[in-house]
Design an enzyme around this catalytic site. Structure first.
Site, PDB file in Angstrom:
ATOM      1  N   ASN B 428       0.869  -1.184  -0.061  1.00  0.00           N
ATOM      2  CA  ASN B 428      -0.107   0.050   0.174  1.00  0.00           C
ATOM      3  C   ASN B 428       0.704   1.078   0.073  1.00  0.00           C
ATOM      4  O   ASN B 428       0.810   1.924  -1.046  1.00  0.00           O
ATOM      5  CB  ASN B 428      -0.998   0.014   1.261  1.00  0.00           C
ATOM      6  CG  ASN B 428      -2.038   1.044   1.121  1.00  0.00           C
ATOM      7  OD1 ASN B 428      -1.957   2.093   0.286  1.00  0.00           O
ATOM      8  ND2 ASN B 428      -3.062   0.804   1.882  1.00  0.00           N
ATOM      9  N   ASP B 429       1.532   1.577   1.230  1.00  0.00           N
ATOM     10  CA  ASP B 429       2.414   2.730   1.110  1.00  0.00           C
ATOM     11  C   ASP B 429       3.393   2.895   0.335  1.00  0.00           C
ATOM     12  O   ASP B 429       3.687   3.696  -0.343  1.00  0.00           O
ATOM     13  CB  ASP B 429       2.976   2.823   2.549  1.00  0.00           C
ATOM     14  CG  ASP B 429       1.708   3.032   3.594  1.00  0.00           C
ATOM     15  OD1 ASP B 429       0.775   3.477   3.347  1.00  0.00           O
ATOM     16  OD2 ASP B 429       2.027   2.422   4.744  1.00  0.00           O
ATOM     17  N   VAL B 430       4.030   1.634  -0.028  1.00  0.00           N
ATOM     18  CA  VAL B 430       4.988   1.689  -1.130  1.00  0.00           C
ATOM     19  C   VAL B 430       4.667   1.914  -2.498  1.00  0.00           C
ATOM     20  O   VAL B 430       5.709   1.950  -3.402  1.00  0.00           O
ATOM     21  CB  VAL B 430       6.013   0.541  -1.144  1.00  0.00           C
ATOM     22  CG1 VAL B 430       6.538   0.425   0.266  1.00  0.00           C
ATOM     23  CG2 VAL B 430       5.002  -0.965  -1.468  1.00  0.00           C
ATOM     24  N   VAL B 431       3.376   2.022  -2.772  1.00  0.00           N
ATOM     25  CA  VAL B 431       2.838   2.321  -4.229  1.00  0.00           C
ATOM     26  C   VAL B 431       2.331   3.660  -4.153  1.00  0.00           C
ATOM     27  O   VAL B 431       1.141   3.932  -5.014  1.00  0.00           O
ATOM     28  CB  VAL B 431       2.188   1.086  -4.787  1.00  0.00           C
ATOM     29  CG1 VAL B 431       3.050   0.066  -5.125  1.00  0.00           C
ATOM     30  CG2 VAL B 431       0.812   0.645  -4.046  1.00  0.00           C
ATOM     31  N   ALA B 469       1.261   2.925   7.340  1.00  0.00           N
ATOM     32  CA  ALA B 469       1.529   4.173   7.671  1.00  0.00           C
ATOM     33  C   ALA B 469       0.352   5.247   8.123  1.00  0.00           C
ATOM     34  O   ALA B 469       0.378   5.946   8.508  1.00  0.00           O
ATOM     35  CB  ALA B 469       2.112   4.912   6.587  1.00  0.00           C
TER      36      ALA B 469
END
Lengths: 94, 502
Positions: B428-431, B469
């Protein structure tokens, strides 16, 4: 040089060595490396062994036995888990 | 120390150094771990040799006391009995938690080494009751400070200070690692736990602990001061880790790993053990470097990770402010299959969700089918995907994904426009494109896998909830994005089924 200075000297050299040793590590090895160095930090086991060998009285012996046990779990578990992770990488290379 | 012990200790240090170095290279990593294990064996053997040959414990123990060696053996057996099954049985997906808890054990062991050393000094001075004469050839007429000086072969205050450090760092490592374990295992909330004035409270706790340390150095002979320091270190470990969000746990574990090395190092100073000092410093340094690498990957400073309560800002700051209400499109696996069937270039972005769903084997199967279908398949591994650096690599290796298919950010981002389908599995956060586009986003500046530039994006996820996050992800609402809701493993197996029946 006094004992203390020798310790401090060795400590600093070892820190620098540690910084240099693992500067370039490919990302896929970060977890095994963390796990492997975690196993190494179980070296406190030898401190616990010495404390245990000199311990006396119920409190002293409890402290010492607990210390050896915790450190031994860290060492044994740490190395085995790391080996398990790395075995998977190797299987693929073969 | 006998010549043999000296040789064993030097050999041990050399093996640790070589082992660490080999651990950093894929070809030699496994052997490196074994070399380092041999180093540990040599260290333990040398220590046992010292104990058996050079201490008078065995003699005194014969005169009615309990032989402490029995307890040494007992401790080693307990360690093996717990450690072996724990390492054997733990699932690969639960690896980060396991490392966290092993690390915590190392921390408390260092604390206990410091405690044991101090307790012995109390026994020698008869400041505490002992059933038998202490089996130590130290002058019993001294104060605790004086005895510590004899143990350390010099200044008692210095020994007291290092005991303080071993206890403080060891205690923080112990409870901090337990909290990290709890957050990762979902036993406690992974959200940052914040309250007003938190940094002040933590600062006050640290100041109290340091005051205790100063008191210990002035007079180590006051037992309650020491116990207060132990208590404070435990509280401090919890207090320092609870305000950190679950997404940052990899950094925390890495830092705590470094701490446990430093705690061992301090225990080495306290007991005058050169090998402990050297090896503890090695681990302390390696943990710091790894921590730094991970912070760099997230484009954040360590201070920001530790003190900012990152991820506590409620989701959707930016999106909600614009007042836009966007609908996310959703697809069934059947519909997704038709798109994948026609794709010639696929990028798979795994995240923690893949680990939780244990979907790695199904993902590997899907990748194989896609390749057979003529598509080029790559796995894009974000450096902080999952809960540990390289977490995804370990899982994909477990599923036999070939090394050539793994790519880092630089390997996929430049050619993202040519990718037909990007499949995001539980990441999620890394994209999150806000990391590039929205300076107000807490993620802003973090390098991401830029899947939003791919022709189609499939996001496999249980819901539209925000990531670890705690930040909302506008990717879900983009024109080219389709959500495939549900358990990632079931979804992938559904896709595999479609391919097989076709």
């Amino acid at each position: 040089m006094g004992q203390l200075q020798i310790y401090a000297f060795v400590f600093l050299l070892a820190m620098f060595l540690g910084l240099e040793l693992i500067r370039k590590v490919p990302a896929q090895l970060h977890t095994p490396l963390m796990s492997g160095s975690n196993a190494i930090s179980g070296i406190t086991l030898i401190g616990a062994l010495i404390v245990a060998s000199e311990a006396d009285g119920p409190i002293g012996l409890t402290i010492a036995t607990a210390g050896v046990s915790f450190a031994a779990v860290n060492v044994v578990g740490g190395y085995l888990v790391t080996d398990r992770m790395l075995a998977m990488f190797q299987k693929k290379g073969a | 120390m006998s010549v043999l012990t000296t040789i064993l200790f030097i050999a041990s240090a050399v093996m640790f150094i070589l082992g660490l170095r080999m651990l950093g290279r894929p070809e030699t990593a496994r052997r490196g771990n074994m070399v380092s294990a041999c180093g540990m064996g040599a260290a333990v053997a040398g220590t046992l040799l010292v104990i058996l040959t050079e201490r008078d414990v065995t003699i005194t123990a014969g005169e009615g006391g309990i032989n402490p060696l029995l307890f040494v053996a007992l401790g080693l057996v307990i360690g093996g009995v717990i450690g072996v099954p724990a390492a054997r049985l733990v699932k690969m997906t639960a690896m980060p938690e396991m490392v966290a808890i092993f690390n915590g054990f190392g921390g408390i062991a260092s604390l206990l080494v410091g405690w044991g050393t101090l307790h012995r000094a109390f026994e020698v001075t008869h400041a505490v009751e002992t059933p038998s004469e202490p089996p130590v050839t130290l002058d019993t007429g001294l104060s605790v400070l004086g005895v510590l000086g004899q143990i350390g072969g010099g200044d008692g205050r210095f020994v007291a200070a290092t005991i303080f450090l071993a206890v403080l760092i060891g205690g923080v490592t112990f409870t901090g690692s337990l909290v990290a374990f709890g957050k990762l295992a979902g036993k406690i909330t992974s959200k940052p736990v914040l309250y007003p004035g938190q940094n002040w409270v933590n600062g006050a706790l640290a100041a109290l602990a340091i005051a205790g340390g100063v008191m210990m150095c002035v007079d180590p002979g006051v037992y309650w001061v020491f116990l207060a320091v132990v208590g404070l270190s435990f509280v401090l470990g919890v207090a320092a880790v609870i305000p950190i969000g679950g997404g940052d746990m990899p950094v925390v574990i890495s830092l705590l790993n470094s701490y446990s090395g430093l705690a061992a190092c301090a225990a080495g100073f306290a007991t005058g053990n050169m090998l402990l000092i050297v090896v503890g410093a090695l681990v302390g340094a390696s943990g710091l470097i790894l921590t730094r690498i991970m912070c760099l990957a997230m484009n954040r400073s360590l201070a920001n990770v530790l003190f900012s309560g990152f991820g506590s800002v409620s989701a959707g700051g930016a999106t909600a402010a614009t007042g836009e209400h966007k609908e996310a499109k959703s697809l069934t696996p059947e519909e997704a299959y038709y798109v994948l069937e026609a794709a010639s270039s696929v990028v798979i972005v795994p995240g923690y969700g893949m680990a939780v769903a244990q979907a790695q084997h199904a993902v590997k199967e899907l990748a194989d089918l896609l390749e057979k279908n003529g598509a080029e398949v790559k796995f894009a591994i974000h450096p902080v995907a999952g809960r540990m650096p390289g977490h995804m690599n370990v899982l994909l290796a477990e599923a036999n994904v070939p090394y050539e298919q793994l790519a880092e950010l630089d390997g996929v981002n430049p050619s993202m426009e040519a990718v037909d389908v990007a499949i995001v599995i539980g990441a999620n956060d890394v994209v999150n494109p806000d990391a590039k586009n929205d300076p107000a986003s807490p993620l802003y500046g973090m390098p991401i896998v830029e899947v939003d530039r791919a022709r189609n994006v499939f996001v496999l996820k249980r819901s539209l909830a925000s990531g670890y996050a705690g930040v909302e992800n506008p990717l879900f609402f983009l024109e080219n994005t389709s959500m495939i809701f549900g358990d990632a493993k079931k979804t992938i197996e559904g896709l595999v089924g479609e391919f097989k029946s076709a």
